[in-house]
Design a protein around this motif. Structure first.
Motif, PDB file in Angstrom:
ATOM      1  N   MET A 131      52.892  15.855   2.881  1.00 45.31           N
ATOM      2  CA  MET A 131      53.883  14.851   2.513  1.00 45.31           C
ATOM      3  C   MET A 131      54.868  15.365   1.486  1.00 45.31           C
ATOM      4  N   CYS A 132      54.520  16.210   0.534  1.00 44.17           N
ATOM      5  CA  CYS A 132      55.474  16.888  -0.360  1.00 44.17           C
ATOM      6  C   CYS A 132      56.522  15.946  -0.959  1.00 44.17           C
ATOM      7  N   GLY A 133      57.089  16.396  -2.068  1.00 44.04           N
ATOM      8  CA  GLY A 133      58.172  15.660  -2.701  1.00 44.04           C
ATOM      9  C   GLY A 133      59.392  16.549  -2.817  1.00 44.04           C
ATOM     10  N   GLY A 161      64.808  20.761  -5.568  1.00 41.87           N
ATOM     11  CA  GLY A 161      63.435  21.001  -6.011  1.00 41.87           C
ATOM     12  C   GLY A 161      62.397  20.496  -5.036  1.00 41.87           C
ATOM     13  N   HIS A 162      61.160  20.962  -5.235  1.00 40.98           N
ATOM     14  CA  HIS A 162      60.083  20.640  -4.289  1.00 40.98           C
ATOM     15  C   HIS A 162      58.734  20.677  -4.997  1.00 40.98           C
ATOM     16  N   VAL A 163      57.877  19.694  -4.718  1.00 40.17           N
ATOM     17  CA  VAL A 163      56.455  19.805  -5.079  1.00 40.17           C
ATOM     18  C   VAL A 163      55.707  19.875  -3.754  1.00 40.17           C
ATOM     19  N   ARG A 164      54.777  20.830  -3.644  1.00 41.99           N
ATOM     20  CA  ARG A 164      54.239  21.145  -2.308  1.00 41.99           C
ATOM     21  C   ARG A 164      52.784  20.739  -2.103  1.00 41.99           C
ATOM     22  N   TYR A 165      52.587  20.084  -0.985  1.00 43.18           N
ATOM     23  CA  TYR A 165      51.271  19.816  -0.413  1.00 43.18           C
ATOM     24  C   TYR A 165      51.304  20.563   0.917  1.00 43.18           C
ATOM     25  N   PRO A 166      50.644  21.703   1.015  1.00 42.11           N
ATOM     26  CA  PRO A 166      50.876  22.600   2.155  1.00 42.11           C
ATOM     27  C   PRO A 166      50.431  22.010   3.491  1.00 42.11           C
ATOM     28  N   THR A 167      51.334  22.054   4.464  1.00 42.94           N
ATOM     29  CA  THR A 167      50.931  21.694   5.821  1.00 42.94           C
ATOM     30  C   THR A 167      51.311  22.803   6.797  1.00 42.94           C
ATOM     31  N   LYS A 168      52.346  23.586   6.484  1.00 43.65           N
ATOM     32  CA  LYS A 168      52.704  24.711   7.368  1.00 43.65           C
ATOM     33  C   LYS A 168      52.740  25.971   6.516  1.00 43.65           C
ATOM     34  N   GLY A 169      51.755  26.826   6.748  1.00 38.84           N
ATOM     35  CA  GLY A 169      51.627  28.023   5.921  1.00 38.84           C
ATOM     36  C   GLY A 169      50.681  27.729   4.764  1.00 38.84           C
ATOM     37  N   THR A 218      55.894  28.648  -0.743  1.00 36.65           N
ATOM     38  CA  THR A 218      56.388  27.582  -1.613  1.00 36.65           C
ATOM     39  C   THR A 218      57.887  27.375  -1.432  1.00 36.65           C
ATOM     40  N   GLN A 219      58.292  26.132  -1.492  1.00 30.67           N
ATOM     41  CA  GLN A 219      59.706  25.783  -1.346  1.00 30.67           C
ATOM     42  C   GLN A 219      60.321  25.555  -2.730  1.00 30.67           C
ATOM     43  N   PRO A 220      61.640  25.567  -2.912  1.00 32.73           N
ATOM     44  CA  PRO A 220      62.672  25.786  -1.895  1.00 32.73           C
ATOM     45  C   PRO A 220      62.709  27.251  -1.452  1.00 32.73           C
ATOM     46  N   ALA A 225      64.939  22.494   0.508  1.00 33.77           N
ATOM     47  CA  ALA A 225      63.577  21.974   0.339  1.00 33.77           C
ATOM     48  C   ALA A 225      63.381  20.854   1.343  1.00 33.77           C
ATOM     49  N   SER A 226      62.188  20.796   1.923  1.00 29.94           N
ATOM     50  CA  SER A 226      61.954  19.834   2.992  1.00 29.94           C
ATOM     51  C   SER A 226      60.605  19.139   2.841  1.00 29.94           C
ATOM     52  N   ASN A 227      60.574  17.877   3.227  1.00 31.09           N
ATOM     53  CA  ASN A 227      59.328  17.121   3.329  1.00 31.09           C
ATOM     54  C   ASN A 227      59.116  16.781   4.797  1.00 31.09           C
ATOM     55  N   GLY A 228      57.941  17.133   5.318  1.00 37.06           N
ATOM     56  CA  GLY A 228      57.651  16.844   6.718  1.00 37.06           C
ATOM     57  C   GLY A 228      56.997  18.033   7.386  1.00 37.06           C
ATOM     58  N   ASP A 229      57.038  18.045   8.686  1.00 36.58           N
ATOM     59  CA  ASP A 229      56.545  19.197   9.441  1.00 36.58           C
ATOM     60  C   ASP A 229      57.178  19.193  10.824  1.00 36.58           C
ATOM     61  N   LEU A 230      57.219  20.372  11.462  1.00 35.11           N
ATOM     62  CA  LEU A 230      57.945  20.506  12.722  1.00 35.11           C
ATOM     63  C   LEU A 230      56.975  20.650  13.885  1.00 35.11           C
ATOM     64  N   ASP A 278      55.510  31.765   6.351  1.00 31.62           N
ATOM     65  CA  ASP A 278      55.158  30.996   7.560  1.00 31.62           C
ATOM     66  C   ASP A 278      55.572  29.552   7.399  1.00 31.62           C
ATOM     67  N   ASN A 279      56.442  29.272   6.466  1.00 28.39           N
ATOM     68  CA  ASN A 279      56.714  27.887   6.098  1.00 28.39           C
ATOM     69  C   ASN A 279      57.901  27.306   6.870  1.00 28.39           C
ATOM     70  N   ASP A 280      57.786  26.021   7.197  1.00 25.69           N
ATOM     71  CA  ASP A 280      58.849  25.367   7.977  1.00 25.69           C
ATOM     72  C   ASP A 280      60.145  25.201   7.183  1.00 25.69           C
ATOM     73  N   GLY A 281      60.043  25.111   5.849  1.00 29.02           N
ATOM     74  CA  GLY A 281      61.261  25.015   5.032  1.00 29.02           C
ATOM     75  C   GLY A 281      62.113  26.267   5.191  1.00 29.02           C
ATOM     76  N   TYR A 323      53.136  15.589  11.344  1.00 27.77           N
ATOM     77  CA  TYR A 323      54.434  15.343  10.705  1.00 27.77           C
ATOM     78  C   TYR A 323      54.391  15.421   9.178  1.00 27.77           C
ATOM     79  N   GLY A 324      53.545  16.292   8.648  1.00 23.02           N
ATOM     80  CA  GLY A 324      53.602  16.515   7.208  1.00 23.02           C
ATOM     81  C   GLY A 324      52.384  16.030   6.448  1.00 23.02           C
ATOM     82  N   ILE A 325      51.313  15.736   7.164  1.00 22.18           N
ATOM     83  CA  ILE A 325      50.057  15.396   6.512  1.00 22.18           C
ATOM     84  C   ILE A 325      49.002  16.317   7.083  1.00 22.18           C
TER      85      ILE A 325
HETATM   86  N1  LIG Z   1      53.631  17.910   3.438  1.00 27.16           N
HETATM   87  C1  LIG Z   1      54.822  18.367   3.487  1.00 27.16           C
HETATM   88  O1  LIG Z   1      55.803  17.682   3.641  1.00 27.16           O
HETATM   89  C2  LIG Z   1      54.871  19.832   3.342  1.00 27.16           C
HETATM   90  C3  LIG Z   1      56.218  20.432   3.678  1.00 27.16           C
HETATM   91  C4  LIG Z   1      56.069  21.701   4.454  1.00 27.16           C
HETATM   92  N2  LIG Z   1      55.553  21.450   5.778  1.00 27.16           N
HETATM   93  C5  LIG Z   1      55.208  22.720   3.715  1.00 27.16           C
HETATM   94  O2  LIG Z   1      54.113  23.015   4.110  1.00 27.16           O
HETATM   95  O3  LIG Z   1      55.678  23.208   2.708  1.00 27.16           O
END
Ligand SMILES: NC(=O)CC[C@H](N)C(=O)O
Ligand SMILES: O=P(O)(O)OC[C@H]1O[C@H](OP(=O)(O)OP(=O)(O)O)[C@H](O)[C@@H]1O
Ligand code: SF4
Ligand SMILES: [Mg+2]
Length: 456
Positions: free
Chosen positions: A1-3, A70-78, A85-87, A101-106, A126-129, A395-397
Motif C-alpha cells: 500500500m505504501c505512502g 517522497g515515498h514510504v515503502r511497504y514492499p510488494t514488487k521487489g 526503494t522509491q523514488p 514514487a508510486s503506490n500500488g502494483d502492476l 525489480d521495482n514497479d516504480g 494491486y499493492g498489498i
Molecule cells: N504497496 C505498495 O504500494 C508498494 C509500491 C511498490 N509496488 C513497491 O513495492 O515499492
C-alpha cells in the motif's frame, strides 16, 4: 500500500515532505526516500528504515529545493532492499532529470519490462516504480513525447494500480490509474504550496485547507504558471464503467482520520461495527474490546449499536508498528507478543466480544485470544469487520499466497477451534456494501475473487 507525497513551491520542500511522510508512516515501514529539485538539480536520498531515523536534520540539509517527491515503502514488487526503494531517479545527458514514487502494483510488469529492455532501457531494480519512471523517460526521450502525452501512453500500456507523483527539474505531476484503486488527494496550503499525498491526514498536518481527490486517470501538472488539471477520460483506458477503490483501505490500511473515496474512514469503520452488532441480537456479554488499532472504531460502532460497554482491555505498545505489513513471519510472530498486553485483573470471569478488522494469516488473533484466556476470560466471541479473505491481492498489498490465508486453509468451524473462541462471525458482503456510499465503485477481490484486472 505504501505512502507517496509530492510538494511544489515551498523552499523547504524536503522538510515539509518528511513531515508528511511521517504522517503516513503506517502505509510503509521498511524503507523511505525523497527526491528534491531546486530547479537545476534533482537530489535523491533513500535508505532502509523509518522516516524519523532516515531523514535527520543533517540529511535534510543535503536536499535543497522547492519540489519534492517522497515515498514510504511497504514492499510488494521487489524485495525490501535499498535498490528497490522509491523514488527512482532517471539520469539523462543533462544530469538527473526525472523522479517518481508510486503506490500500488502492476499486473503486466514482466511484459512491459521485456518490451523496454528490447529497446535498450536498463533497470537497476525489480521495482514497479522504476518501471513506471523508465517508461515515461523512454516515451519522452526516445519517442519525443511531452510529459502529458507520455503519461497518457503509460495509461494505455501499463495495467494495475498506480497513484504516482512524478517530477522533472521544474515541474511536479500527479496521476492515478484509471480504476483509482489506491487513494490520492491534493490541495494547497495558505502560502499556495501544493501538496499531494496518499491520505488526507497528511494534508491536515501540513495545514492544507481545500482538498480534492485526484480523479481516475487524472493528470495534474504543477509548475511556475500554477496548477493545471488535465481532463483525461478514464473510459478510454478501462473496460468497466466504474472505479475499483480498494475497500481494504477503509477496513485496515488507512488512518481513521483520513477521508477518501468520498468517505470518512472512521465512519465506515463505525458502520461496520454497527452491522456486526446487528448480526448478534441477543448475545449477552460484559464488554466489547477492540484489537488495537485498526478495529478501534469498529468496536465503538458495535458498542453503540448493542449497548454493551466498550472497554480498552488490550493495550498496545506504540513503539512497534503494524505487524501484518512486516515482511517475515518470524518478525510478525514476535511483534504480536511485543505489541499487545492485557489490562491487569480486567478479563477475569468476563464474557467478551472481541473485535478485529480482519484475519489474514491468523497470526495476531490466535496470540491475542491466548492472552485473554490466560487472563481469565469466561467467554470470547470474536467478530471480524470484513468478510473472509480467500484471495491474494495484486494491486499493492502483499496478501500471501492463497495457501497461507487462514480462510483458505480452514473452514469457519476449524478457524474458530484453532483460535479457541466460543463463537466467530465475519461481516458478510452485503453488510460491508451497506457501509459504503457507492458500493459498486469498489474492488472486493480478496473476498470474492472478482479481480478488476487479471494478472498477465
Ligand atoms: N504497496 C505498495 O504500494 C508498494 C509500491 C511498490 N509496488 C513497491 O513495492 O515499492
Ligand atoms: O491475521 P493476521 O495475518 O495477523 O493479520 C491481520 C491483523 O493484522 C493487522 O493488524 P496490524 O498489527 O498490522 O495493524 P493495526 O495496528 O493497524 O491493527 C490487522 O488489523 C489484523 O489485526
Ligand atoms: S484485492 Fe482486496 S486488498 Fe487488493 S485492491 Fe482489491 S479490495 Fe483492496
Ligand atoms: Mg490489527
Amino acid at each position: 500500500m505504501c505512502g507517496i507525497i509530492g510538494i511544489y513551491g515551498n523552499p523547504e520542500a524536503a522538510r515539509m515532505a518528511a513531515l508528511g511522510m511521517f504522517a503516513e508512516q503506517h502505509r510503509g515501514q521498511e524503507s523511505c526516500g525523497l527526491a528534491v529539485s531546486d530547479g537545476k538539480v534533482i537530489h535523491l536520498y533513500k535508505s532502509m528504515g523509518l522516516v524519523k531515523e532516515v531523514f535527520t536534520d543533517e540529511v535534510l540539509k543535503t536536499l535543497p529545493g522547492y519540489i519534492a517527491v517522497g515515498h514510504v515503502r511497504y514492499p510488494t514488487k521487489g524485495a525490501a532492499t535499498k535498490f528497490n526503494t522509491q523514488p527512482h531517479l532517471v539520469e539523462t545527458l543533462f544530469g538527473p532529470s526525472y523522479a517518481l514514487a508510486s503506490n500500488g502494483d502492476l499486473v503486466n510488469y514482466d511484459q512491459i519490462r521485456a518490451r523496454l529492455e528490447a529497446e535498450n532501457v536498463y533497470f537497476n531494480s525489480d521495482n514497479d516504480g522504476e518501471l513506471l519512471v523508465k517508461y515515461l523517460a523512454w516515451q519522452i526521450i526516445a519517442k519525443n513525447k511531452d510529459v502529458v502525452e507520455a503519461i497518457r501512453c503509460l495509461m494505455k500500456d501499463i495495467k494495475g494500480a498506480y497513484s504516482c507523483v512524478f517530477c522533472t527539474r521544474k515541474e511536479l505531476y500527479m496521476f492515478r490509474d484509471p480504476l483509482s484503486i489506491r487513494p490520492m488527494i491534493w490541495g494547497k496550503n495558505i502560502n499556495g504550496d501544493v501538496v499531494v499525498a496518499s491520505e488526507s491526514c497528511v494534508l491536515d498536518i501540513l495545514d492544507v485547507n481545500g482538498r480534492s481527490e485526484v480523479p481516475a486517470a487524472g493528470i495534474i501538472e504543477v509548475n511556475a504558471d500554477g496548477v493545471k488539471v488535465i481532463g483525461n477520460n478514464p473510459a478510454q483506458y478501462r473496460q468497466q464503467n466504474h472505479h475499483s477503490y480498494c475497500v481494504f483501505e477503509h477496513i485496515y490500511f488507512s488512518r481513521p482520520d483520513s477521508y477518501h473515496f468520498g468517505e470518512n474512514v472512521f465512519e465506515v469503520r463505525e458502520d461496520i461495527g454497527r452491522k456486526l452488532a446487528e448480526q448478534d441480537k441477543g448475545l449477552e456479554a460484559d464488554c466489547v474490546v477492540p484489537v488495537p488499532d485498526s478495529a478501534n472504531f469498529m468496536a465503538v460502532g458495535y458498542s453503540a449499536a448493542s449497548g454493551i460497554p466498550l472497554s480498552l482491555g488490550l493495550i498496545r505498545n506504540h513503539y512497534i508498528g503494524r505487524t501484518f505489513i512486516k515482511p517475515e513471519q518470524t518478525i510478525r510472530d514476535e511483534s504480536v507478543r511485543q505489541k499487545f498486553n492485557v489490562l491487569p485483573n480486567f478479563f477475569k470471569g468476563k464474557k467478551v466480544v472481541l473485535v478485529d478488522d480482519s484475519i489474514v494469516r491468523g497470526t495476531t488473533i490466535r496470540k491475542i485470544v491466548r492472552m485473554i484466556k490466560l487472563a481469565g476470560a469466561e467467554e470470547i466471541h470474536l467478530r471480524i469487520g470484513s468478510p473472509a479473505i480467500c484471495y491474494s491481492c495484486y494491486y499493492g498489498i502483499d496478501t500471501p499466497h492463497r495457501e497461507e490465508l487462514a480462510a483458505n486453509r480452514y473452514s469457519l468451524e476449524e478457524i474458530k477451534e484453532r483460535i479457541g473462541v466460543n463463537s466467530l462471525k465475519y461481516l458478510d458482503m452485503n453488510s460491508l456494501r451497506e457501509c459504503l456510499k457507492e458500493p459498486d465503485e469498489y474492488c472486493y477481490a480478496c473476498f470474492d475473487g472478482k479481480y478488476p484486472l487479471e494478472k498477465e
